[in-house]
Design an enzyme around this catalytic site. Structure first.
Site, PDB file in Angstrom:
ATOM      1  N   CYS A 205     -75.363  -2.987 -90.257  1.00 11.97           N
ATOM      2  CA  CYS A 205     -74.576  -1.815 -90.660  1.00 11.97           C
ATOM      3  C   CYS A 205     -73.931  -1.220 -89.421  1.00 11.97           C
ATOM      4  O   CYS A 205     -74.187  -1.650 -88.291  1.00 11.97           O
ATOM      5  CB  CYS A 205     -75.440  -0.766 -91.375  1.00 11.97           C
ATOM      6  SG  CYS A 205     -76.624   0.023 -90.278  1.00 11.97           S
TER       7      CYS A 205
ATOM      8  N   CYS B 219     -76.097  -0.123 -86.482  1.00  6.45           N
ATOM      9  CA  CYS B 219     -76.496  -1.140 -85.514  1.00  6.45           C
ATOM     10  C   CYS B 219     -75.438  -1.276 -84.420  1.00  6.45           C
ATOM     11  O   CYS B 219     -75.763  -1.361 -83.229  1.00  6.45           O
ATOM     12  CB  CYS B 219     -76.688  -2.489 -86.208  1.00  6.45           C
ATOM     13  SG  CYS B 219     -78.005  -2.538 -87.430  1.00  6.45           S
TER      14      CYS B 219
ATOM     15  N   ASP C 102     -34.219  -3.507 -73.784  1.00  8.67           N
ATOM     16  CA  ASP C 102     -33.595  -4.164 -72.656  1.00  8.67           C
ATOM     17  C   ASP C 102     -32.481  -5.051 -73.228  1.00  8.67           C
ATOM     18  O   ASP C 102     -32.455  -5.307 -74.434  1.00  8.67           O
ATOM     19  CB  ASP C 102     -34.637  -4.991 -71.909  1.00  8.67           C
ATOM     20  CG  ASP C 102     -34.037  -5.785 -70.767  1.00  8.67           C
ATOM     21  OD1 ASP C 102     -33.227  -5.228 -70.024  1.00  8.67           O
ATOM     22  OD2 ASP C 102     -34.381  -6.970 -70.639  1.00  8.67           O
TER      23      ASP C 102
ATOM     24  N   ASP D  68     -38.706  -7.802 -71.585  1.00 12.62           N
ATOM     25  CA  ASP D  68     -39.279  -9.114 -71.298  1.00 12.62           C
ATOM     26  C   ASP D  68     -39.473  -9.395 -69.823  1.00 12.62           C
ATOM     27  O   ASP D  68     -40.085 -10.393 -69.459  1.00 12.62           O
ATOM     28  CB  ASP D  68     -38.376 -10.212 -71.878  1.00 12.62           C
ATOM     29  CG  ASP D  68     -37.046 -10.286 -71.137  1.00 12.62           C
ATOM     30  OD1 ASP D  68     -36.451  -9.223 -70.900  1.00 12.62           O
ATOM     31  OD2 ASP D  68     -36.613 -11.393 -70.792  1.00 12.62           O
TER      32      ASP D  68
ATOM     33  N   ASP E  55     -39.076  -4.480 -66.628  1.00  8.16           N
ATOM     34  CA  ASP E  55     -39.378  -3.709 -67.837  1.00  8.16           C
ATOM     35  C   ASP E  55     -40.832  -3.251 -67.883  1.00  8.16           C
ATOM     36  O   ASP E  55     -41.190  -2.419 -68.723  1.00  8.16           O
ATOM     37  CB  ASP E  55     -39.103  -4.551 -69.091  1.00  8.16           C
ATOM     38  CG  ASP E  55     -37.644  -4.944 -69.222  1.00  8.16           C
ATOM     39  OD1 ASP E  55     -36.793  -4.107 -68.901  1.00  8.16           O
ATOM     40  OD2 ASP E  55     -37.372  -6.088 -69.637  1.00  8.16           O
TER      41      ASP E  55
END
Length: 779
Positions: A78, A81, A476, A676, A680
């Protein structure tokens, strides 16, 4: 971690690759100066730069090497735990951070401990740890999970076999001591068999001075069974053997259905694991030999026949074939692979034979990395989950207190001992902390898995929540809105060298660059059959250009600002040529030799075929779009007009991108950034949600919250839609979990529920939240 404890801090993002920390805070609760002072004191206390989250963990030795372990934890039953394991790990001074997820039964631990020490720590607490670093290790874990579910079903089946006659005797047979002894005999195997695990785990939990759902079940069933036994032995009082047996059957049935549903919710991980074949064909002395995938090593040469899955990441050294990468990247069309091309393990080879040289195995493969990304997302917590966790920590003790109050309340009201006991037991059985604990993780698990199937890999659950509310997306340009495969279309050369000689020097200077423009120069030089030497020196300035020494010449390649920095005049001819190229939508790239402007190159990079529709889909969601690029204004305006971007800012350096992100956030906007490149990375880290396209640099992916694996930016709108659906399911789950317990516990306390009905309702509540989460799998 210490920063997150500040009441004004909403979010802390650490990017080790950049050596940076980004802090999002409530400006109404604290001033910037106060926060800077607080942060400065932390650094003074640490005595070193916190380049890893672990460095801000009190008690952790900063000199000790840290290891990140991805662990499967056996024995959790559960959410209590999971919270207990997390608390125990975090209290260990050798542990920098720990996150445990009950829904996935996994943990992520950043620690200075070795694997043996970590697994030993968990084993002493009654849990088994299994490593999940490689795909092969995950396959073993999934096999064990399947076996465990089968074992739970066996317990469930035999519990029904023994509980049914017990129930029928109690329902139809006359009440007598003889029938009571028969019920005892028939139901005893149930409690000693399938029910024994509840009592064992409850005892283990009690030894750790804690409680869990097993405690509630063991206490409830044990009390009903013990009372019935003593009543039977003394000849006084009622018997509740059928209730105890029925409760155990319902609980076992509910646990089986819950495990089955959770296994289905984790189907995305199972599908990724199954992508890796069990064996690979290795070429040894030119002869094919079949070996288990665990024995493959970097540098091995593999033969991949038509129709087979590629066993590991590598590079094609011989052959030509179309490879289906859809299950790994989400890309629907096969990609042609030939000598020199990289391939990803798990992809399906087409109709040609390939020979590949293995470049990564085990935890270093792309497939293992994607699984690791899913782990990060599924073990991270939403803010609402942290509140639920705090509530769950007190839930079981509170239920036991209510049960005790129910017992004494009924006794005080004049009810008999047996009646008071059965009502108290019903309170224990009807309460369900698992529904609360599973409400958010189950939805996050299914949501991130569904995103992975679409080629969207989410690093943390918080970004999944935030994505739904983005109001501005910053793009970008090169490689994001455009195809990222630029080509040289024009050369305006005013140097003493011919075009070939100029390109030879330019290609040498760019040979160490990963920028798209550098690749375009290299590709153009290669088509002309030019060969170039290695540069003696190389330096990159993100957003401006590169500088290199080639055969004694100083070569500069970049934009106008790069020339301005070096106090180089472009001249009228090159200036006019640059403006003309920009008006045509092409990017002008300047080349300077030995301090003098030599040429301007025209670079064309057409927009992605899906870019216009991606931008339109964001506009339909009410999201504003902004392009921020280092390119010249005419080229940027040309691309923006083609794809439909709202507004642009050209000539922006990396620092300016970061500044724009912060300005938008200060105006109350929730900002997403799609990029990318290295330039950036700061903006990706600072944005509310950073989205890196899949072909981008590693540092961009590390800085981003989401990775669009195929580079398809239309996935950004899909991510926002999936985020909204996931949040809707989470709200439904939490409403059900809280509402169920608020209604069911008082009904049980006032004697309006039978114990068997209570146990059935408890089982149904847990299964219900997982089944509701599974609705996210619908496309």
């Amino acid at each position: 971690m210490l920063l997150q404890k500040h009441p004004a801090v909403r979010r802390v993002r650490v990017v080790p690759a950049l050596g940076s920390v980004t802090v999002h805070f409530d400006p109404a609760a604290v001033t910037t100066a106060d926060l800077q002072s607080f942060f400065g004191k932390l650094l003074d206390n640490l005595g070193s730069s916190p380049t890893l989250p672990s460095a801000v963990r009190s008690g952790t030795n900063p000199a000790a090497p840290l290891h990140e372990f991805h662990v499967a934890v056996e024995g959790m039953t559960c959410v209590s735990c999971a919270l207990l394991i997390e608390m125990l790990l975090r209290r260990d001074p050798r542990v920098a951070s720990a996150s445990v997820n009950f829904a996935t039964e996994t943990a992520q631990v950043l620690t200075s401990m070795s694997w043996d020490e970590l697994s030993g720590t968990l084993r002493r607490r009654g849990y088994q740890a299994r490593p999940l670093d490689s795909v092969a290790q995950r396959r073993v874990w999934l096999a064990r999970e399947t076996t465990r579910i089968g074992k739970t079903w066996q317990h469930c089946f035999w519990s029904l076999v023994f509980s049914l006659p017990t129930f029928l005797i109690g329902l139809f047979a006359p009440r007598s001591r003889l029938m009571g002894w028969v019920q005892l005999a028939v139901s005893a195997p149930l409690l000693l068999g399938g029910g024994r695990e509840f009592f064992d785990r409850a005892w283990q939990t009690a030894r750790r001075r804690s409680v869990s759902t097993d405690t509630l079940v063991a206490a409830g069933v044990g009390a009903a069974y013990a009372y019935s036994f003593f009543s039977l032995a003394s000849g006084r009082g009622g018997y509740y053997f059928e209730a105890a047996a029925g409760v155990m059957s319902f609980v076992l049935m509910g646990r089986y259905l819950e495990e089955k549903a959770r296994s289905q919710a984790g189907q995305a991980i199972r599908q990724l694991v199954e992508l890796q074949p069990l064996t690979a064909t290795v070429l040894q002395s030119g002869r094919p030999v079949s070996l288990p995938i665990e024995e493959i090593r970097v540098g091995d040469r593999l033969l991949v026949r038509p129709g087979e899955r590629i066993p590991a990441d590598g590079e094609v050294v011989h052959g030509l074939s179309a490879v289906d990468e859809s299950m790994v990247t989400g890309e629907s069309l096969p990609v042609v692979k030939e000598t020199g091309h990289r391939v990803t393990g798990g992809s399906i080879n087409g109709d040609g034979a390939l020979q590949i040289r293995v470049s990564a195995v085990g935890a270093d493969t792309v497939l293992a990395g994607l699984l690791h990304t899913l782990d990060e997302a599924q073990t991270s917590r939403l803010p609402v989950q942290r509140m639920v966790d705090r509530l769950s920590a007190f839930f079981v003790p509170a239920v036991m207190a209510v049960s005790g109050a129910t017992f004494f309340g009924w006794m005080a009201a004049g009810a008999g001992f047996g009646t008071a006991l059965i009502h108290a037991v019903t309170v224990l059985l009807v309460a369900c902390p698992c529904a609360l604990g599973l409400a958010t993780p189950a939805a996050v698990m299914v949501g991130t898995g569904q995103a992975a199937r679409r080629g969207i890999f989410i690093r943390n659950a918080e970004s999944l929540e935030t994505a739904a509310g983005l109001t501005v997306i910053v793009f970008d340009k090169t490689g994001t809105l455009t195809e990222g495969r630029p080509r040289i279309t024009d050369i305006a050369n005013v140097s003493d060298l011919d075009d070939a000689g100029l390109l030879r020097l330019a290609a040498s200077a760019e040979s160490h660059s990963e920028h798209f423009i550098g690749k375009a120069i290299l590709a153009h030089a290669a088509t002309l059959g030019l060969a170039w030497p290695e540069p003696a020196e190389f330096r990159l300035e993100p957003g401006l250009g590169i500088a290199a020494i080639v055969e004694g010449h100083e070569v500069l390649i970049g934009n106008q600002r790069w020339l301005d920095r070096h106090k180089i005049e472009s001249g009228r001819n090159l200036g006019d040529a640059a403006r003309k190229l920009g008006a045509q939508g092409k990017t002008p790239v300047f080349v300077a030799l030995d301090g003098h402007a030599a040429a301007v190159l025209g670079v064309a990079d057409p927009p992605r075929p899906d870019a216009a529709e991606a931008v339109a889909s964001l506009h339909r969601r009410g999201v504003h779009t902004l392009m921020v690029t280092g390119d010249v204004a005419p080229a940027a305006e040309h691309i923006a007009a083609l794809v439909g971007i709202d507004r642009i800012e050209a000539g922006a350096r990396p620092g300016r991108k970061l500044e724009i992100i912060r300005q938008l956030q200060n105006r109350g906007e929730r900002v997403g950034m799609i990029g990318d490149g290295i330039n950036d990375a700061p903006a990706l880290a600072a944005a509310d949600v950073g989205l890196a396209v899949g072909h981008g640099t590693d540092i961009a992916k590390q800085s981003a919250d989401l990775t669009l694996l195929t580079g398809d930016i239309s996935k950004a709108a899909e991510a926002m839609e999936l985020s909204a659906r996931t949040l809707r399911v989470i709200r439904q789950n939490l409403s059900w979990a809280f509402g169920y317990n608020l209604v069911a516990i008082p009904l049980a306390a006032f004697g309006k529920l039978h114990p068997m009905a209570a146990s059935a309702a408890m089982a149904a509540s847990s299964v219900g939240v997982v089944l509701n989460a599974l609705r996210l799998q619908r496309d």
